[in-house]
Scaffold this motif. Structure first.
Motif, mmCIF file in Angstrom:
data_model
loop_
_atom_site.group_PDB
_atom_site.id
_atom_site.type_symbol
_atom_site.label_atom_id
_atom_site.label_comp_id
_atom_site.label_asym_id
_atom_site.label_seq_id
_atom_site.Cartn_x
_atom_site.Cartn_y
_atom_site.Cartn_z
ATOM 1 N N GLU A 1 -32.905 16.195 -36.606
ATOM 2 C CA GLU A 1 -32.333 16.811 -35.492
ATOM 3 C C GLU A 1 -32.895 17.853 -34.929
ATOM 4 N N ILE A 2 -32.859 18.932 -36.175
ATOM 5 C CA ILE A 2 -33.442 20.402 -35.606
ATOM 6 C C ILE A 2 -34.678 20.474 -35.385
ATOM 7 N N LEU A 3 -35.796 19.259 -36.201
ATOM 8 C CA LEU A 3 -37.144 19.406 -35.764
ATOM 9 C C LEU A 3 -37.572 18.763 -34.383
ATOM 10 N N ASP A 4 -36.577 17.905 -33.899
ATOM 11 C CA ASP A 4 -36.880 17.242 -32.793
ATOM 12 C C ASP A 4 -36.438 18.503 -31.492
ATOM 13 N N ARG A 5 -35.448 19.193 -31.674
ATOM 14 C CA ARG A 5 -35.166 20.322 -30.853
ATOM 15 C C ARG A 5 -36.364 21.358 -30.894
ATOM 16 N N LEU A 6 -36.927 21.830 -32.156
ATOM 17 C CA LEU A 6 -37.944 22.799 -32.138
ATOM 18 C C LEU A 6 -39.087 22.105 -31.417
ATOM 19 N N LEU A 7 -39.479 20.935 -31.834
ATOM 20 C CA LEU A 7 -40.691 20.251 -31.162
ATOM 21 C C LEU A 7 -40.761 20.286 -29.510
ATOM 22 N N LYS A 8 -39.521 19.872 -29.259
ATOM 23 C CA LYS A 8 -39.195 20.065 -27.400
ATOM 24 C C LYS A 8 -39.441 21.341 -27.022
ATOM 25 N N ALA A 9 -38.567 22.241 -27.599
ATOM 26 C CA ALA A 9 -38.858 23.673 -27.130
ATOM 27 C C ALA A 9 -40.080 24.456 -27.310
ATOM 28 N N TRP A 10 -40.759 24.014 -28.359
ATOM 29 C CA TRP A 10 -42.221 24.641 -28.670
ATOM 30 C C TRP A 10 -43.229 24.281 -27.542
ATOM 31 N N HIS A 11 -42.829 22.877 -27.369
ATOM 32 C CA HIS A 11 -43.864 22.081 -26.466
ATOM 33 C C HIS A 11 -43.661 22.606 -24.957
ATOM 34 N N ALA A 12 -42.313 23.001 -24.744
ATOM 35 C CA ALA A 12 -41.927 23.209 -23.236
ATOM 36 C C ALA A 12 -42.290 25.006 -23.233
ATOM 37 N N GLU A 13 -42.594 25.645 -24.309
ATOM 38 C CA GLU A 13 -42.904 27.024 -24.013
ATOM 39 C C GLU A 13 -44.503 27.188 -24.076
ATOM 40 N N PHE A 14 -45.247 26.643 -25.013
ATOM 41 C CA PHE A 14 -46.546 26.433 -25.419
ATOM 42 C C PHE A 14 -47.466 25.580 -25.032
ATOM 43 N N GLY A 15 -47.025 24.427 -24.736
ATOM 44 C CA GLY A 15 -47.757 23.174 -24.180
ATOM 45 C C GLY A 15 -48.579 22.660 -25.418
ATOM 46 N N ASN A 16 -49.887 22.557 -25.418
ATOM 47 C CA ASN A 16 -50.867 22.230 -26.376
ATOM 48 C C ASN A 16 -51.494 23.075 -26.946
#
Length: 838
Positions: A735-750
């Motif tokens: 669950e935490i990894l899911d949140r971090l992946l989404k937030a990281w991707h939203a902030e920095f993209g690729n």
């Protein structure tokens, strides 16, 4: 420990008149009466030695054991002392002082058997003793008074050594001629409180010649002295491809061969017993032929046993049979001979291992020498590793050991040398000992799916079966209908448990199948029973499942708090090859200790065993169970554990009444029937061609899924692993990894981003246009690595590195290439596949 008060003249007080007649009450015999019966006719100048002191004899040394000479009519010793007497009499030295020394020996007046009832069975005492003294609870010393004292010192030694060699007494500390025995009025200070000795039997008129003792106790006198002549060790015959130390056991039992040659053998009676015609049948009344048996050698009967129920043969024992058949006592032992030759330690050690292997009682397991033993109190059968001192005793039991005596120019009996046994104990590998992979308490499946229904050791699988073959009845080729009937029988056992869902019932049935076939599986998941409130039946369900793995009641333990504690517990337990390891009443989640995860997904685990200076590798073929309220498997345990949820749906489950309150007891009473039903289900699925139902694959547990999951789904039950996949989806780390992946991707993209830059972005003022993603990033970074009010950069980097590559909802972290000074991470989108796509 009490102060030591050695025996002195002031303790030798008058004790009343001498008396040698049999006492009306055995426990009324005084020490003086006892000694007068044994030594009353001895020369007054030749006296036994008395030893007396308080406390624990194991903690006493020195002058306390010296003692004083007995004087007729004077043997009043403190009743609360350890009181001993010498079996022999001694003469004084030039100063008139009596000492218990071999050089001062005059005559042996009696012999004694020790530890009768514990180490020596009562049945082994084949002559009625002159006295039987209880020296600890249900443990006795049995004494035999000699008709004529033995005045020849070596002859006395040979008789005592023959008694020791026959396993009827321990060797003693100071040699045969100076042996001590306990007096009737005394205590055994080894215990707290001290055990008062009690005379069970007192028959002073029962006296024996040496021949009576040798024949009646079946002693072997031929190898205790120098009667067995041999050439010097440089010239003696060599055996087994030039091996100078190994003389193999006879190919056939010489006694049985002799009986057959003379037409006296009738047939086997089982357990090493044989029905024979008595060689002296013509002396029986009406020449009656019957009631005569020969017993093969064992620990209690080193040269075998002979018993004829007819009165004319009451005095005849094994030595009489051997003399009639012309069989040497050594040949009757049916043991190999190991000769301790200087310079041949490698061959001696190899021969010792070979002797252990041929005994069919010793095995190797994880680098240790082990045996299969049954606890006399609990009747639990387990694997027991052999300590170095115990190995010496085991080696003495599996072979006859000899050394060359230059003075007599003969090979004489000896004990296994501790040096050689130590080398064998410390060996890194064993070429002859069979490998013991585990124990099973019921018939089991071989790798090809065939059923092994014979008890004992199976060389093909390395499994030792401990069960009564006649208690189990599994059809050779069970049908689908027979499998359905078996499933109904097992399902009926679970009718009073309230499962939360159908897949929980299926999981409980799967646990039962796993309990039965676990010895056949290299890996199997753990089973965890959970509920919301106490009294829901969690522990009782575990107890029921345990009954299918072993006929013994389970012994649950607490779940270890740390991995090191868990590793030590598992290594110690798995070495014993238990049927079940159960963690009861968990108060926290089922944590993913590294050692537990290894035990559930690897066939072996390695580590150092407590108390043994060796690294051992143990087999993990054991059923793991656990239970707890509102706790369950987390992290890496989620995929290694099948959860069974109970939900009684009432406020106070413990107040319920049951139609079968003694369910586990009933199952144990008919265990063969219920275990056979479980095996019928598995065997029917195999005979049906192993039909596969559609289901998700459970990594590492393919064999388990085939035998404990697919047969149930074939019979129409739900998938037992549904809860496992739900637990993996509910994993907090996921669950935490899911949140971090989404937030990281939203902030920095690729865009590759270093950890410090991500922390900086999360810590800076909010961007009004991107408040939600920036705030989520800050919150999840706090959840992962907040420490003392700040985000710990190293801790965050380690967390991301540990979860790199794990796919959650189509996203994963990957390390960006080209950054050498610091790690940069980016989130990539991936295409997820379902099992149906393959």
């Amino acid at each position: 420990m009490n102060a030591i008060e050695p025996l002195d003249e002031t303790t030798l007080l008058p004790d009343g008149p001498e008396e040698t007649r049999k006492s009306d009450k055995s426990d009324s015999v005084s020490n003086n009466q006892f000694l007068a019966a044994l030594f009353g006719n001895a020369n007054p100048d030749h006296r036994p030695i008395l030893v007396s002191f308080p406390g624990n004899p194991n903690e006493v040394a020195g002058s306390a054991w010296s003692g004083k000479a007995w004087e007729k009519g004077s043997a009043k010793l403190p009743d609360a002392n350890n009181n001993y007497f010498s079996l022999a009499v001694f003469r004084p030295d030039e100063a008139g002082i009596y000492r218990r020394l071999k050089a001062r020996f005059v005559a042996l007046h009696a012999v004694m058997l020790d530890d009768v009832g514990s180490k020596v069975t009562m049945e082994r005492v084949t002559l009625p003793p002159s006295w039987l003294l209880e020296t600890s609870k249900e443990n006795f010393q049995a004494g035999f008074i000699l008709k004529e004292p033995i005045t020849n010192g070596p002859a006395a030694d040979r008789l005592m050594e023959a008694i020791v060699t026959a396993g009827l007494c321990d060797p003693g500390a100071n040699g045969p001629r100076t042996r001590l025995a306990r007096l009737p009025v005394a205590v055994n200070g080894k215990y707290e409180p001290a055990f008062p000795c009690r005379m069970e039997t007192w028959n002073p008129d029962l006296r024996y010649t040496v021949e009576d003792l040798v024949d009646g106790l079946q002693l072997d006198m031929t190898t205790t002295g120098n009667k067995r002549r041999a050439r010097s060790p440089d010239n003696h015959e060599r055996h087994v491809d030039g091996d100078p130390v190994w003389l193999p056991r006879p190919d056939e039992n010489a006694v049985l061969a002799g009986l057959r040659d003379r037409g006296l053998y009738k047939g086997p009676l089982g357990d090493g017993k044989h029905d024979i015609t008595c060689p002296w049948v013509e002396e029986h009344t009406d020449n009656r032929d019957g009631g005569t048996a020969y017993f093969e050698p064992d620990d209690n009967w080193p040269i075998g046993g002979f018993k004829c129920l007819h009165g004319h043969c009451a005095h005849r024992h094994m030595h009489a049979l051997l003399q009639f058949l012309g069989v040497d006592a050594h040949a009757a032992r049916m043991k190999p001979v190991i000769r301790v030759v200087p310079g041949e330690i490698h061959r001696v050690v190899d021969a010792a291992e070979r002797g252990l292997a041929q005994s069919h009682r010793h095995y190797q397991r994880g680098g240790l020498i082990v045996t299969v033993t049954t606890d006399p109190g609990t009747h639990e059968t387990r694997v027991q590793d052999i300590s170095q001192p115990a190995l010496v005793r085991a080696l003495a039991g599996v072979a006859t050991w000899e050394r060359y005596d230059a003075r007599s120019e003969a090979w004489v009996r000896t004990d296994p040398p501790s040096r050689h046994s130590g080398v064998l104990f410390d060996s890194q590998g064993y070429a002859h000992l069979p490998v013991l992979n585990g124990l099973t308490r019921q018939p089991y499946l071989r790798p090809d799916g065939s059923l092994m229904s014979r008890a004992g050791y199976d060389a093909a699988t390395g499994i030792f079966g401990v069960f009564n073959e006649r208690a189990f009845a599994i059809p050779d080729h069970p049908t689908r209908d027979e499998a359905d009937e078996a499933a109904k029988l097992l399902n009926g056992l679970l009718s009073e448990f309230h499962f939360a869902d159908d897949h929980d019932l299926a999981a409980a049935l799967s646990a039962i199948l796993t309990a039965v076939v676990r010895p056949s599986l290299p890996h199997a998941p753990m089973f965890h029973v959970k509920a919301h409130v106490v009294g829901s039946g969690k522990s009782y369900l575990c107890e029921l499942i345990t009954a299918f793995a072993t006929p013994q009641r389970g012994t649950p333990t607490t779940f270890p708090k740390e991995d090191e504690e868990c590793r030590k517990l598992l290594l110690a337990e798995l070495l014993r090859a238990p049927a079940v390891i159960e963690f009861d009443n968990l108060t926290s989640d089922l944590l993913a200790h590294k050692s537990l995860c290894t035990a559930l997904t690897a066939e072996f685990m390695t580590g150092r065993i407590l108390g043994v200076s060796k690294t051992a590798t143990v087999n993990t073929r054991t059923l793991f169970l656990s239970s707890g309220n509102n706790v369950g498997p987390v992290q890496d345990m989620a995929r290694r554990c099948i959860t069974i949820s109970l939900d009684p749906r009432i406020e106070t489950p413990a107040a319920r009444s049951f139609e079968r309150p003694d369910l586990v007891r009933d199952v144990l009473a008919e265990r063969g029937r219920y275990v056979s039903a479980a095996l019928t289900i598995v065997r029917a699925w195999i005979d049906a061609g192993r039909p596969k139902s559609e289901c998700k694959g459970l990594a590492s547990y393919g064999d388990w899924s085939n035998l404990c999951r697919q047969p149930l789904m074939w019979l129409g039950f739900a998938d037992p692993t549904n809860a496992t996949f739900e637990s993996m989806d509910d994993d907090p780390d996921r669950e935490i990894l899911d949140r971090l992946l989404k937030a990281w991707h939203a902030e920095f993209g690729n865009t590759p981003t270093m950890v410090r830059d991500a922390i900086k972005r999360a810590s800076c003022s909010f961007d009004p246009e991107n408040t939600n993603s920036q705030g989520e990033l800050k919150e999840v970074l706090h959840d992962i690595a907040l420490e003392r009010g700040e985000i710990n950069r190293r801790r965050l980097g380690w967390w991301i590195k540990r979860h790199a590559g794990r796919i959650v909802n189509g996203l994963k972290f990957v390390r960006a290439s080209g950054n050498r000074s610091a790690e940069a991470w980016k989130v990539e989108s991936v295409v997820s596949f379902s099992p149906d796509d393959f």
